[in-house]
Write a protein that holds these residues in place. Structure first.
Motif, PDB file in Angstrom:
ATOM      1  N   ALA A  91      10.051 -25.952 -45.914  1.00 28.09           N
ATOM      2  CA  ALA A  91      11.311 -25.653 -45.237  1.00 28.09           C
ATOM      3  C   ALA A  91      11.959 -24.377 -45.746  1.00 28.09           C
ATOM      4  CB  ALA A  91      12.286 -26.821 -45.403  1.00 28.09           C
ATOM      5  N   GLY A  92      11.663 -23.988 -46.975  1.00 30.66           N
ATOM      6  CA  GLY A  92      12.260 -22.789 -47.534  1.00 30.66           C
ATOM      7  C   GLY A  92      11.444 -21.537 -47.323  1.00 30.66           C
ATOM      8  N   ARG A  93      10.317 -21.641 -46.637  1.00 34.12           N
ATOM      9  CA  ARG A  93       9.447 -20.480 -46.460  1.00 34.12           C
ATOM     10  C   ARG A  93       9.394 -19.971 -45.022  1.00 34.12           C
ATOM     11  NH1 ARG A  93       5.805 -23.937 -49.648  1.00 34.12           N
ATOM     12  NH2 ARG A  93       6.256 -23.525 -51.843  1.00 34.12           N
ATOM     13  N   LYS A  94       9.699 -20.832 -44.071  1.00 36.55           N
ATOM     14  CA  LYS A  94       9.673 -20.408 -42.674  1.00 36.55           C
ATOM     15  C   LYS A  94      10.378 -21.471 -41.844  1.00 36.55           C
ATOM     16  CE  LYS A  94       5.116 -22.486 -41.877  1.00 36.55           C
ATOM     17  NZ  LYS A  94       3.740 -22.257 -41.423  1.00 36.55           N
ATOM     18  N   GLY A  95      10.664 -21.128 -40.599  1.00 36.15           N
ATOM     19  CA  GLY A  95      11.305 -22.082 -39.708  1.00 36.15           C
ATOM     20  C   GLY A  95      11.590 -21.451 -38.359  1.00 36.15           C
ATOM     21  N   THR A  96      11.678 -22.287 -37.347  1.00 32.49           N
ATOM     22  CA  THR A  96      11.965 -21.807 -35.986  1.00 32.49           C
ATOM     23  C   THR A  96      13.474 -21.661 -35.811  1.00 32.49           C
ATOM     24  OG1 THR A  96      10.014 -22.969 -35.141  1.00 32.49           O
ATOM     25  CG2 THR A  96      11.700 -22.314 -33.526  1.00 32.49           C
ATOM     26  N   THR A 135      18.010 -22.318 -38.881  1.00 31.60           N
ATOM     27  CA  THR A 135      17.217 -23.351 -38.221  1.00 31.60           C
ATOM     28  C   THR A 135      18.054 -24.608 -37.991  1.00 31.60           C
ATOM     29  OG1 THR A 135      16.461 -24.214 -40.356  1.00 31.60           O
ATOM     30  CG2 THR A 135      15.107 -22.509 -39.312  1.00 31.60           C
ATOM     31  N   ASP A 136      17.546 -25.495 -37.149  1.00 30.98           N
ATOM     32  CA  ASP A 136      18.227 -26.776 -36.948  1.00 30.98           C
ATOM     33  C   ASP A 136      18.298 -27.566 -38.244  1.00 30.98           C
ATOM     34  OD1 ASP A 136      18.777 -26.489 -34.196  1.00 30.98           O
ATOM     35  OD2 ASP A 136      16.769 -27.203 -33.645  1.00 30.98           O
ATOM     36  N   LEU A 137      17.233 -27.479 -39.057  1.00 31.40           N
ATOM     37  CA  LEU A 137      17.226 -28.196 -40.321  1.00 31.40           C
ATOM     38  C   LEU A 137      18.304 -27.665 -41.260  1.00 31.40           C
ATOM     39  CD1 LEU A 137      15.939 -30.360 -42.086  1.00 31.40           C
ATOM     40  CD2 LEU A 137      14.275 -28.637 -42.862  1.00 31.40           C
ATOM     41  N   ALA A 138      18.489 -26.362 -41.281  1.00 36.22           N
ATOM     42  CA  ALA A 138      19.545 -25.773 -42.112  1.00 36.22           C
ATOM     43  C   ALA A 138      20.913 -26.293 -41.695  1.00 36.22           C
ATOM     44  CB  ALA A 138      19.496 -24.255 -42.037  1.00 36.22           C
ATOM     45  N   ALA A 139      21.137 -26.382 -40.390  1.00 33.37           N
ATOM     46  CA  ALA A 139      22.411 -26.911 -39.900  1.00 33.37           C
ATOM     47  C   ALA A 139      22.571 -28.380 -40.284  1.00 33.37           C
ATOM     48  CB  ALA A 139      22.497 -26.740 -38.383  1.00 33.37           C
ATOM     49  N   SER A 140      21.489 -29.142 -40.191  1.00 36.73           N
ATOM     50  CA  SER A 140      21.545 -30.558 -40.575  1.00 36.73           C
ATOM     51  C   SER A 140      21.860 -30.721 -42.057  1.00 36.73           C
ATOM     52  CB  SER A 140      20.214 -31.246 -40.257  1.00 36.73           C
ATOM     53  OG  SER A 140      19.952 -31.240 -38.876  1.00 36.73           O
TER      54      SER A 140
END
Length: 267
Positions: free
Chosen positions: A80-85, A250-255
């Motif tokens: 998750a800390g290396r790339k993401g959409t 990313t969506d994960l960052a927002a979550s």
């Protein structure tokens, strides 16, 4: 488990694992960056309902401050800390006031006495440490910015990060070409507050390191920040729970609660 058990540390075991099956130069660089993520890789992403309720909590006792600092945050996979959409919609932003002067040890200072100001000061401390990537400079910065009772320099997560990166990158650095490392704040969040003088501030950095080639990661870091001597400093108490290291935007960052970084004026 104590709060210190949550402290991110770059272990030798992970270094050896990262070196397996790749060219020494490239992987040493990525490994040195990757150990910023150690305690953020304990499993797949899981929701943490506690976090949402922390924003408005006002703690009155030291025990409550410890609870705010130690409350777990979103756990994420190491990738998750290396790339993401990128997310389809833009995330909310945190308006961070700018530094207005140079503080002790050459760290930008003068941030407002607000929770966002505490986030800005933590980012200034972190980016100065990362840019120097020197154990001596890290000691100097810690001495100037950590209040009595804060984690000692030998137990501070940023000291561990610097030492591990230098150990990993040293053998691979070409002669006369030391590693170049740059950290840029990409997002921030306020995990909790206790009045106008105490904040658990978190910053998500984009870290770029170059040793013949460049590798990039995202790194989340939280600290207890306390207003003292007309500036935010690292406050007493154990290191807060590990912040989620997610790719910005990313969506994960927002979550995970990260708000896009937006530097503002003094208004």
């Amino acid at each position: 488990m104590t709060n210190s058990d949550h402290t991110p540390r770059w272990g030798r075991r992970r270094l050896l694992a990262a070196l397996t099956g790749a060219a020494l130069l490239a992987v040493t660089l990525i490994a040195g960056l990757g150990y910023l993520l150690v305690d953020a890789v304990t499993g797949p992403a899981t929701a943490t309902p506690v976090q949402a309720s922390l924003k408005a909590v006002s703690a009155a006792a030291p025990e409550r401050r410890d609870q705010l600092a130690a409350a777990p945050m979103l756990k994420v996979d190491p990738a998750a800390g290396r790339k993401g959409t990128p997310a389809a919609t833009s995330s909310p932003a945190i308006a961070v006031p700018p530094a207005t002067r140079e503080g002790p040890a050459g760290v930008p200072s003068g941030f407002l006495r607000t929770p966002a100001g505490a986030v800005g000061q933590l980012a200034a401390i972190d980016t100065t440490v990362v840019a120097a990537m020197s154990v001596d400079r890290t000691r100097e910065i810690h001495r100037a910015w950590a209040l009595p009772g804060a984690p000692a320099v030998g137990r501070w997560v940023m000291t561990d990060n610097v030492r591990a990166f230098l150990a990993a990158a040293g053998p691979a650095a070409p002669a006369g070409a030391p590693p170049a490392v740059v950290a840029i704040p990409a997002a921030g969040q306020v995990k909790g507050t206790d009045g106008p003088s105490w904040v658990v501030a978190c910053v998500l950095l984009r870290v770029d390191a170059t040793i013949a080639r460049t590798a990039t990661i995202a790194y989340g870091h939280c600290e207890r920040m306390q207003w003292n001597d007309d500036r935010w400093q690292i406050g007493p108490g154990a290191q807060p729970a590990t912040a989620p290291s997610t790719w910005p935007g990313t969506d994960l960052a927002a979550s995970a609660g990260w708000l896009a970084w937006a530097e503002t004026g003094q208004g």
